[in-house]
Scaffold this motif. Structure first.
Motif, PDB file in Angstrom:
ATOM      1  N   UNK A 117      40.429  34.641  33.757  1.00  0.00           N
ATOM      2  CA  UNK A 117      41.029  34.516  32.431  1.00  0.00           C
ATOM      3  C   UNK A 117      40.693  35.774  31.632  1.00  0.00           C
ATOM      4  N   UNK A 118      41.691  36.320  30.952  1.00  0.00           N
ATOM      5  CA  UNK A 118      41.511  37.511  30.134  1.00  0.00           C
ATOM      6  C   UNK A 118      41.851  37.187  28.684  1.00  0.00           C
ATOM      7  N   UNK A 119      41.043  37.707  27.769  1.00  0.00           N
ATOM      8  CA  UNK A 119      41.320  37.601  26.343  1.00  0.00           C
ATOM      9  C   UNK A 119      41.595  39.017  25.847  1.00  0.00           C
TER      10      UNK A 119
ATOM     11  N   UNK B  30      41.158  46.779  34.783  1.00  0.00           N
ATOM     12  CA  UNK B  30      42.046  46.497  33.654  1.00  0.00           C
ATOM     13  C   UNK B  30      42.144  47.715  32.746  1.00  0.00           C
ATOM     14  N   UNK B  31      41.072  48.472  32.634  1.00  0.00           N
ATOM     15  CA  UNK B  31      41.101  49.694  31.805  1.00  0.00           C
ATOM     16  C   UNK B  31      42.083  50.710  32.396  1.00  0.00           C
ATOM     17  N   UNK B  32      42.140  50.809  33.718  1.00  0.00           N
ATOM     18  CA  UNK B  32      43.127  51.699  34.349  1.00  0.00           C
ATOM     19  C   UNK B  32      44.545  51.238  34.034  1.00  0.00           C
TER      20      UNK B  32
ATOM     21  N   UNK C 217      38.290  40.933  27.200  1.00  0.00           N
ATOM     22  CA  UNK C 217      37.129  40.209  27.700  1.00  0.00           C
ATOM     23  C   UNK C 217      37.561  39.403  28.908  1.00  0.00           C
ATOM     24  N   UNK C 218      36.799  39.500  29.995  1.00  0.00           N
ATOM     25  CA  UNK C 218      37.143  38.819  31.228  1.00  0.00           C
ATOM     26  C   UNK C 218      36.214  37.630  31.443  1.00  0.00           C
ATOM     27  N   UNK C 219      36.801  36.517  31.880  1.00  0.00           N
ATOM     28  CA  UNK C 219      36.031  35.330  32.223  1.00  0.00           C
ATOM     29  C   UNK C 219      36.407  34.923  33.636  1.00  0.00           C
ATOM     30  N   UNK C 220      35.431  34.549  34.450  1.00  0.00           N
ATOM     31  CA  UNK C 220      35.717  34.046  35.789  1.00  0.00           C
ATOM     32  C   UNK C 220      35.642  35.115  36.853  1.00  0.00           C
ATOM     33  N   UNK C 221      36.485  34.990  37.853  1.00  0.00           N
ATOM     34  CA  UNK C 221      36.491  35.882  39.017  1.00  0.00           C
ATOM     35  C   UNK C 221      36.985  37.267  38.635  1.00  0.00           C
TER      36      UNK C 221
ATOM     37  N   UNK D 239      38.211  39.654  41.173  1.00  0.00           N
ATOM     38  CA  UNK D 239      38.840  40.386  42.264  1.00  0.00           C
ATOM     39  C   UNK D 239      40.090  41.108  41.737  1.00  0.00           C
ATOM     40  N   UNK D 240      40.447  42.237  42.329  1.00  0.00           N
ATOM     41  CA  UNK D 240      41.519  43.084  41.786  1.00  0.00           C
ATOM     42  C   UNK D 240      42.868  42.387  41.649  1.00  0.00           C
ATOM     43  N   UNK D 241      43.240  41.562  42.624  1.00  0.00           N
ATOM     44  CA  UNK D 241      44.549  40.901  42.567  1.00  0.00           C
ATOM     45  C   UNK D 241      44.626  39.948  41.370  1.00  0.00           C
ATOM     46  N   UNK D 242      43.603  39.138  41.177  1.00  0.00           N
ATOM     47  CA  UNK D 242      43.603  38.183  40.064  1.00  0.00           C
ATOM     48  C   UNK D 242      43.551  38.902  38.719  1.00  0.00           C
ATOM     49  N   UNK D 243      42.795  39.992  38.642  1.00  0.00           N
ATOM     50  CA  UNK D 243      42.725  40.755  37.386  1.00  0.00           C
ATOM     51  C   UNK D 243      44.087  41.334  37.026  1.00  0.00           C
TER      52      UNK D 243
END
Length: 167
Positions: A62-64, A80-82, A95-99, A101-105
């Motif tokens: 989850x991303x905020x 995510x910054x890239x 802000x990242x919550x949880x896993x 891994x690159x695919x989910x991000x």
């Protein structure tokens, strides 16, 4: 392979392509093709930030997405910054919550960016005026969008509780 691409010369467009192949070169070419097929415009303010806070969720990630003041830079996980830098943002915090891994991000980032609505869409969905309070004008309200005629306003929770009590 996870490939994110931006159309040449334009900021605010981003596509993410994900594919799995044994040969790395084939995977990169296929992911690049998928990314170019999925180029989508990103919502951006004049200060190269996001208009308001948004959330994106994909599986366990989850991303905020939060707007930041001008000159503060991008603050996020390195992947995510890239993506933020590629799409042309300068003042965003995520802000990242949880896993992580690159695919989910990548997919959670795209979901978060797709969830933004224009002021007119917000007014039509809620049935209320969208107003901005500008600090440079002593917080004088400025109407950004009015709901279309015939749209019923969505009641607030306080209004619902008063109706159920018969007030």
């Amino acid at each position: 392979a996870v490939v994110s691409t931006q159309s040449t010369g334009k900021k605010g467009l981003l596509g993410v392509g994900i594919t799995f192949r044994k040969n790395m070169m084939e995977a990169m070419l296929e992911a690049k093709e998928y990314a170019y097929r999925q180029l989508v415009p990103m919502p951006m303010t004049e200060a190269k930030g996001v208009p308001y806070t948004s959330y994106g969720r994909y599986h366990q990630t989850e991303l905020k997405v939060v707007p930041c003041p001008a000159g503060s830079g991008n603050k996020a996980h390195r992947i995510v910054k890239c993506l933020l830098d590629l799409s042309g943002y300068d003042n965003v915090a995520i802000k990242m919550f949880g896993r992580n891994n690159p695919e989910s991000l990548c997919k959670a980032f795209m979901v978060a960016m797709h969830s933004f609505e224009s002021a007119q869409q917000q007014a039509n969905n809620t049935g209320r005026y969208v107003v901005r309070f500008d600090p440079s004008k002593c917080y004088k309200p400025e109407v950004l969008a009015a709901p279309n005629t015939g749209t019923q306003p969505v009641p607030f929770t306080a209004e619902l509780s008063r109706k159920s009590q018969g007030l």
